[in-house]
Design a protein around this motif. Structure first.
Motif, PDB file in Angstrom:
ATOM      1  N   LEU A  73       0.123 -13.741 -10.276  1.00 15.34           N
ATOM      2  CA  LEU A  73       1.538 -13.577 -10.604  1.00 15.34           C
ATOM      3  C   LEU A  73       2.216 -12.434  -9.845  1.00 15.34           C
ATOM      4  CD1 LEU A  73       1.480 -14.154 -14.483  1.00 15.34           C
ATOM      5  CD2 LEU A  73       1.841 -15.835 -12.653  1.00 15.34           C
ATOM      6  N   PHE A  74       1.468 -11.662  -9.077  1.00 13.43           N
ATOM      7  CA  PHE A  74       2.057 -10.564  -8.319  1.00 13.43           C
ATOM      8  C   PHE A  74       2.390 -11.035  -6.904  1.00 13.43           C
ATOM      9  CE2 PHE A  74      -0.549  -8.432 -11.525  1.00 13.43           C
ATOM     10  CZ  PHE A  74       0.377  -7.527 -12.047  1.00 13.43           C
ATOM     11  N   PRO A  75       3.622 -10.777  -6.435  1.00  8.73           N
ATOM     12  CA  PRO A  75       3.964 -11.151  -5.062  1.00  8.73           C
ATOM     13  C   PRO A  75       3.195 -10.298  -4.053  1.00  8.73           C
ATOM     14  CG  PRO A  75       5.725  -9.867  -6.055  1.00  8.73           C
ATOM     15  CD  PRO A  75       4.739 -10.147  -7.154  1.00  8.73           C
ATOM     16  N   VAL A  76       2.746 -10.933  -3.004  1.00  4.19           N
ATOM     17  CA  VAL A  76       1.957 -10.245  -1.990  1.00  4.19           C
ATOM     18  C   VAL A  76       2.530 -10.554  -0.609  1.00  4.19           C
ATOM     19  CG1 VAL A  76      -0.297 -10.066  -0.861  1.00  4.19           C
ATOM     20  CG2 VAL A  76      -0.158 -10.261  -3.347  1.00  4.19           C
ATOM     21  N   ARG A  77       2.763  -9.523   0.158  1.00  6.36           N
ATOM     22  CA  ARG A  77       3.114  -9.675   1.573  1.00  6.36           C
ATOM     23  C   ARG A  77       2.460  -8.522   2.307  1.00  6.36           C
ATOM     24  NH1 ARG A  77       7.734  -8.469   5.148  1.00  6.36           N
ATOM     25  NH2 ARG A  77       7.717 -10.053   6.807  1.00  6.36           N
ATOM     26  N   SER A  78       1.475  -8.856   3.099  1.00  6.67           N
ATOM     27  CA  SER A  78       0.686  -7.809   3.727  1.00  6.67           C
ATOM     28  C   SER A  78       0.253  -8.246   5.126  1.00  6.67           C
ATOM     29  CB  SER A  78      -0.551  -7.505   2.867  1.00  6.67           C
ATOM     30  OG  SER A  78      -1.336  -6.491   3.454  1.00  6.67           O
ATOM     31  N   GLN A  79       0.135  -7.268   6.004  1.00  9.60           N
ATOM     32  CA  GLN A  79      -0.279  -7.542   7.377  1.00  9.60           C
ATOM     33  C   GLN A  79      -1.029  -6.327   7.897  1.00  9.60           C
ATOM     34  OE1 GLN A  79       2.863  -8.920   9.979  1.00  9.60           O
ATOM     35  NE2 GLN A  79       1.888  -8.028  11.773  1.00  9.60           N
TER      36      GLN A  79
END
Length: 253
Positions: A139-145
């Motif tokens: 349920l947690f938004p994730v955007r990672s690079q």
């Protein structure tokens, strides 16, 4: 961030084993041919794959099989839209070590129909590269690079190959029509360095989350990882199989 090399190892072995012989030359030392009518064909295939291990470790240049330790993959993408981990992940410049320590533990072969099922074990795999992930995890938004490192212990895999006979130039060849794979991991550990958010606290939190929930993440991403890897190596195997007639690697008598 998944055990990339277990399937790669087995499929590279298949390509080398049955894609390396030439009808106009002696059988290379890395190939142990099998006989179609061998009553113990399963043991023959198993023995042949395990025989390949030292040759695959350094590669077989004459048939364009690269070293599998380390195994290099320029890109691998996967997407999972169901369950607690709904993400799209793209991995690049992947280097995986430990694949040459594989052992083929079981084989079930139907050589008349070109079906082969194999069990494989690898004690330890270590992967590193770069990644880009977007989506939702629990349920947690994730955007990672950024960069990733992962180690997997006690990897067990099953690969199912389904082939079919094709004809070209008056000779018969086997074409890989379908590849299915599945795997399990005894234990694992992850580390990421996030470049997108430039936030050490976020990176530490993600590392903690990945390691505390590694079993859930691997289980959720396993179908997508299996599909992606199988598709990648199906094309590779056909490059090898379609070069060599069936009667070169599978003897009738």
């Amino acid at each position: 961030m998944q055990p990339l090399a277990w399937t790669s190892t087995l499929l590279l072995a298949a390509a080398a084993l049955w894609g390396g012989a030439r009808a106009d030359a002696d059988t290379p030392e890395y190939i142990l041919p099998c006989k179609r009518r061998d009553p113990d064909i399963n043991s023959c295939v198993k023995r042949a794959f395990n025989h390949l291990r030292p040759y695959l470790r350094v590669g077989i240049p004459e048939i364009s099989v690269p070293p599998i330790d380390p195994l290099l993959m320029p890109r691998l993408s996967m997407e999972n839209g169901n369950g607690a981990v709904r993400v799209r992940a793209v991995f690049g410049n992947i280097t995986t070590r430990g694949g040459s320590n594989y052992t083929v533990t079981s084989v079930k072969a139907d050589v008349q129909n070109y079906w082969i099922d194999m069990g494989l074990q690898i004690p330890r795999l270590e992967s590193a590269g770069n990644y880009e992930v977007t989506g939702n995890v629990l349920l947690f938004p994730v955007r990672s690079q950024g960069d990733f490192w992962a180690v997997f212990h006690d990897v067990a895999a099953v690969v199912k190959l389904r082939g079919k006979e094709v004809e070209a130039g008056g000779r018969k060849y086997m074409k890989v029509d379908k590849l299915l794979s599945d795997f399990s991991v005894g234990r694992s550990r992850f580390r990421v360095r996030d470049h997108l958010n430039h936030n050490n606290v976020l990176g530490q939190a993600m590392n903690h989350f990945l390691n505390q929930n590694s079993d859930v993440i691997i289980e959720e991403m396993k179908p997508a990882a299996s599909r992606s890897i199988s598709s990648h190596f199906k094309d590779f195997m056909n490059t090898a199989f379609l070069k060599v007639p069936i009667d070169v690697w599978l003897h009738d008598a």
